[in-house]
Write a protein that holds these residues in place. Structure first.
Motif, PDB file in Angstrom:
ATOM      1  N   GLY A  76       0.814  -1.209   0.000  1.00 49.13           N
ATOM      2  CA  GLY A  76       0.000   0.000   0.000  1.00 49.13           C
ATOM      3  C   GLY A  76       0.846   1.256   0.000  1.00 49.13           C
ATOM      4  N   ILE A  77       1.910   1.269   0.805  1.00 58.31           N
ATOM      5  CA  ILE A  77       2.824   2.420   0.834  1.00 58.31           C
ATOM      6  C   ILE A  77       3.400   2.679  -0.554  1.00 58.31           C
ATOM      7  CG2 ILE A  77       5.068   3.227   1.684  1.00 58.31           C
ATOM      8  CD1 ILE A  77       4.442   1.788   4.331  1.00 58.31           C
ATOM      9  N   GLU A  78       3.824   1.626  -1.216  1.00 59.97           N
ATOM     10  CA  GLU A  78       4.464   1.762  -2.528  1.00 59.97           C
ATOM     11  C   GLU A  78       3.509   2.281  -3.597  1.00 59.97           C
ATOM     12  OE1 GLU A  78       5.986  -2.159  -3.093  1.00 59.97           O
ATOM     13  OE2 GLU A  78       7.333  -1.998  -1.354  1.00 59.97           O
ATOM     14  N   ASN A  79       2.213   2.073  -3.403  1.00 64.18           N
ATOM     15  CA  ASN A  79       1.230   2.501  -4.403  1.00 64.18           C
ATOM     16  C   ASN A  79       0.440   3.743  -3.996  1.00 64.18           C
ATOM     17  OD1 ASN A  79       0.885   0.299  -6.746  1.00 64.18           O
ATOM     18  ND2 ASN A  79       1.415  -0.757  -4.843  1.00 64.18           N
ATOM     19  N   ALA A  80       0.717   4.267  -2.802  1.00 62.95           N
ATOM     20  CA  ALA A  80      -0.039   5.418  -2.308  1.00 62.95           C
ATOM     21  C   ALA A  80       0.405   6.706  -2.989  1.00 62.95           C
ATOM     22  CB  ALA A  80       0.142   5.541  -0.795  1.00 62.95           C
ATOM     23  N   ASN A  81      -0.548   7.576  -3.286  1.00 64.52           N
ATOM     24  CA  ASN A  81      -0.272   8.846  -3.949  1.00 64.52           C
ATOM     25  C   ASN A  81      -0.470  10.057  -3.038  1.00 64.52           C
ATOM     26  OD1 ASN A  81       0.108   7.771  -6.740  1.00 64.52           O
ATOM     27  ND2 ASN A  81      -2.023   7.120  -6.434  1.00 64.52           N
ATOM     28  N   GLY A  82      -1.010   9.823  -1.836  1.00 63.59           N
ATOM     29  CA  GLY A  82      -1.343  10.927  -0.943  1.00 63.59           C
ATOM     30  C   GLY A  82      -0.150  11.512  -0.217  1.00 63.59           C
ATOM     31  N   LYS A  83      -0.348  12.719   0.290  1.00 65.98           N
ATOM     32  CA  LYS A  83       0.688  13.388   1.089  1.00 65.98           C
ATOM     33  C   LYS A  83       0.767  12.778   2.484  1.00 65.98           C
ATOM     34  CE  LYS A  83       2.073  18.055   2.542  1.00 65.98           C
ATOM     35  NZ  LYS A  83       1.713  19.506   2.515  1.00 65.98           N
ATOM     36  N   PHE A  84      -0.373  12.277   2.978  1.00 67.30           N
ATOM     37  CA  PHE A  84      -0.445  11.650   4.293  1.00 67.30           C
ATOM     38  C   PHE A  84      -1.032  10.254   4.163  1.00 67.30           C
ATOM     39  CE2 PHE A  84      -0.673  16.217   5.040  1.00 67.30           C
ATOM     40  CZ  PHE A  84       0.292  16.397   6.024  1.00 67.30           C
ATOM     41  N   LEU A  85      -0.592   9.348   5.030  1.00 72.16           N
ATOM     42  CA  LEU A  85      -1.047   7.956   4.992  1.00 72.16           C
ATOM     43  C   LEU A  85      -1.746   7.596   6.299  1.00 72.16           C
ATOM     44  CD1 LEU A  85       2.052   6.091   3.459  1.00 72.16           C
ATOM     45  CD2 LEU A  85       0.242   7.372   2.300  1.00 72.16           C
ATOM     46  N   TRP A  86      -2.870   6.915   6.155  1.00 73.50           N
ATOM     47  CA  TRP A  86      -3.634   6.423   7.303  1.00 73.50           C
ATOM     48  C   TRP A  86      -3.856   4.922   7.104  1.00 73.50           C
ATOM     49  CZ3 TRP A  86      -9.240   8.398   8.792  1.00 73.50           C
ATOM     50  CH2 TRP A  86      -9.575   7.880  10.048  1.00 73.50           C
ATOM     51  N   VAL A 158      -1.777   9.267  11.855  1.00 72.04           N
ATOM     52  CA  VAL A 158      -1.615   9.598  10.438  1.00 72.04           C
ATOM     53  C   VAL A 158      -0.164   9.989  10.204  1.00 72.04           C
ATOM     54  CG1 VAL A 158      -2.287  11.132   8.556  1.00 72.04           C
ATOM     55  CG2 VAL A 158      -4.021  10.298  10.153  1.00 72.04           C
ATOM     56  N   PHE A 159       0.421   9.435   9.141  1.00 74.72           N
ATOM     57  CA  PHE A 159       1.851   9.557   8.867  1.00 74.72           C
ATOM     58  C   PHE A 159       2.093  10.381   7.601  1.00 74.72           C
ATOM     59  CE2 PHE A 159       0.944   5.680  11.105  1.00 74.72           C
ATOM     60  CZ  PHE A 159       1.963   5.520  12.017  1.00 74.72           C
ATOM     61  N   SER A 160       3.247  10.999   7.554  1.00 77.96           N
ATOM     62  CA  SER A 160       3.669  11.755   6.372  1.00 77.96           C
ATOM     63  C   SER A 160       4.343  10.823   5.366  1.00 77.96           C
ATOM     64  CB  SER A 160       4.643  12.863   6.782  1.00 77.96           C
ATOM     65  OG  SER A 160       5.372  13.326   5.675  1.00 77.96           O
ATOM     66  N   LYS A 161       3.855  10.850   4.140  1.00 78.80           N
ATOM     67  CA  LYS A 161       4.472  10.025   3.087  1.00 78.80           C
ATOM     68  C   LYS A 161       5.907  10.483   2.825  1.00 78.80           C
ATOM     69  CE  LYS A 161       4.557   7.103  -0.488  1.00 78.80           C
ATOM     70  NZ  LYS A 161       3.868   7.410  -1.754  1.00 78.80           N
ATOM     71  N   LYS A 162       6.163  11.791   2.994  1.00 83.83           N
ATOM     72  CA  LYS A 162       7.507  12.323   2.745  1.00 83.83           C
ATOM     73  C   LYS A 162       8.523  11.684   3.678  1.00 83.83           C
ATOM     74  CE  LYS A 162       8.999  16.261   4.417  1.00 83.83           C
ATOM     75  NZ  LYS A 162       9.198  17.715   4.701  1.00 83.83           N
ATOM     76  N   ILE A 163       8.193  11.595   4.957  1.00 89.39           N
ATOM     77  CA  ILE A 163       9.118  10.995   5.924  1.00 89.39           C
ATOM     78  C   ILE A 163       9.289   9.509   5.646  1.00 89.39           C
ATOM     79  CG2 ILE A 163       9.394  10.390   8.358  1.00 89.39           C
ATOM     80  CD1 ILE A 163       8.175  13.066   9.074  1.00 89.39           C
ATOM     81  N   ILE A 164       8.191   8.826   5.355  1.00 88.15           N
ATOM     82  CA  ILE A 164       8.262   7.387   5.091  1.00 88.15           C
ATOM     83  C   ILE A 164       9.179   7.103   3.901  1.00 88.15           C
ATOM     84  CG2 ILE A 164       6.906   5.422   4.248  1.00 88.15           C
ATOM     85  CD1 ILE A 164       4.606   6.422   6.029  1.00 88.15           C
ATOM     86  N   GLU A 165       9.061   7.898   2.863  1.00 87.21           N
ATOM     87  CA  GLU A 165       9.887   7.676   1.677  1.00 87.21           C
ATOM     88  C   GLU A 165      11.323   8.154   1.874  1.00 87.21           C
ATOM     89  OE1 GLU A 165       9.208   5.851  -0.868  1.00 87.21           O
ATOM     90  OE2 GLU A 165       7.225   5.460  -0.034  1.00 87.21           O
ATOM     91  N   LYS A 166      11.486   9.280   2.553  1.00 85.37           N
ATOM     92  CA  LYS A 166      12.837   9.830   2.765  1.00 85.37           C
ATOM     93  C   LYS A 166      13.722   8.852   3.521  1.00 85.37           C
ATOM     94  CE  LYS A 166      15.276  13.812   4.755  1.00 85.37           C
ATOM     95  NZ  LYS A 166      15.119  15.137   5.437  1.00 85.37           N
ATOM     96  N   TYR A 167      13.138   8.177   4.525  1.00 87.34           N
ATOM     97  CA  TYR A 167      13.926   7.258   5.358  1.00 87.34           C
ATOM     98  C   TYR A 167      13.633   5.782   5.052  1.00 87.34           C
ATOM     99  CZ  TYR A 167      14.916  11.546   7.876  1.00 87.34           C
ATOM    100  OH  TYR A 167      15.311  12.828   8.199  1.00 87.34           O
ATOM    101  N   ASN A 168      12.922   5.565   3.942  1.00 91.31           N
ATOM    102  CA  ASN A 168      12.624   4.205   3.475  1.00 91.31           C
ATOM    103  C   ASN A 168      12.028   3.343   4.601  1.00 91.31           C
ATOM    104  OD1 ASN A 168      12.492   2.142   1.530  1.00 91.31           O
ATOM    105  ND2 ASN A 168      14.480   1.328   2.137  1.00 91.31           N
TER     106      ASN A 168
END
Length: 312
Positions: A76-86, A158-168
């Motif tokens: 789901g993370i890999e396919n998500a397009n949103g700025k925030f993830l829930w 609720v999490f930030s997609k930017k942080i999740i991707e930045k730190y893998n």
């Protein structure tokens, strides 16, 4: 691009899935997407996912081979397009207007947002409220470890997609219990703060067949891997001591059900020698019951929860 991506790991939840989806799709707020990651369900869950994806443009249905909730969330993370993830569980319910409330609050993409929730049984409900507050990452990590705080769940955050991707950041697919806590811990290590919100936005359905209520085995014991990881990756003595407490308690709880090689015996011996005397009395009692009288501990838990009627 949607503001919020809602990720649902779906596995054999045909009885509850539509109610969960309707609680999301019947809200006024529309700037979100739902990713239904069907993790090899054997019931009609995949058909329900397909039906909703055909009815709603913002519902995405992905089928995958069964690999567990962590692998489904990672996809789901890999396919998500949103700025925030829930991360929502498909047998739960989202409170009315929660998406509108989140839209007002989700501003900073360098924090963790945390809100209240309600545990629902067939016959009663329990509220878990938070006060409006802003915590340092260090204090938020401490609260993850406390059973009477907001805990290490991901569905009340609720999490930030930017942080999740930045730190893998990804869920650890080797851990089947407390994988949420490990993910939250890693996220908080890499963000600046946590924002607590005094609104109940999530209804957690307490089920007898949920992962936390299944028979004990290696999947449950894998929670020790989470505690060990946190101990090895923090210098906060408060957090380390809490993890040691949980590690020793879990060792006595699971040692009869899994091979002894699964445990770090040197760590267990070190905790007994150096830390046990400093544990709170209540923690010592829990550890002693798991060590000497596990049946008594189970009986006490049954008495404590005897009025609660769980969903199937």
């Amino acid at each position: 691009m949607p503001k919020i991506s809602i990720i649902l790991p779906v596995y054999n939840v045909e009885k509850y899935l539509e109610e969960c989806l309707d609680s999301l799709l019947n809200q006024d707020y529309q700037n979100f997407e739902i990713l239904l990651i069907n993790d090899g369900s054997k019931d009609n869950s995949s058909k329900i996912c397909k039906k909703y994806s055909e009815l709603y443009e913002n519902v995405i249905h992905i089928d995958k081979k069964n690999g567990g909730v962590s692998s489904a969330r990672n996809l789901g993370i890999e396919n998500a397009n949103g700025k925030f993830l829930w991360f929502v569980d498909p047998d739960d319910i989202v409170a009315q207007d929660s998406l509108n409330e989140l839209d007002k609050i989700l501003i900073d993409d360098n924090v963790l947002y945390i809100f209240g929730y309600k545990k629902i049984y067939k016959n009663l409900e329990e509220n878990f409220n938070l006060e409006n507050d802003k915590l340092t990452s260090r204090d938020a990590i401490r609260n993850l470890m406390e059973e009477d705080k907001f805990c290490g769940y991901v569905w009340n955050k609720v999490f930030s997609k930017k942080i999740i991707e930045k730190y893998n950041l990804r869920f650890d697919e080797k851990i089947s219990m407390n994988e949420d806590m490990k993910f939250c811990f890693e996220y908080l290590k890499n963000c600046k703060s946590a924002v607590c919100i005094d609104k109940i936005m999530y209804f957690y359905r307490c089920r007898t067949s949920s992962a936390i209520n299944k028979s004990i085995g290696i999947k449950h014991a894998s929670s020790l891997l989470c505690y060990k990881y946190i101990m090895d990756n923090t210098d906060d003595e408060c957090v380390i001591n809490k993890c040691k407490n949980y590690y020793l308690r879990s060792y006595y709880k699971y040692r009869k059900f899994v091979d002894i090689s699964f445990f770090d015996i040197e760590l267990v011996e070190s905790i007994i020698k150096e830390n046990y005397k400093n544990f709170k009395l209540n923690d010592k009692l829990k550890i002693s019951m798991y060590k000497y009288s596990p049946n008594l501990r189970n009986f006490i838990l049954k008495i404590k929860n005897f009025k609660k009627i769980y969903f199937e």
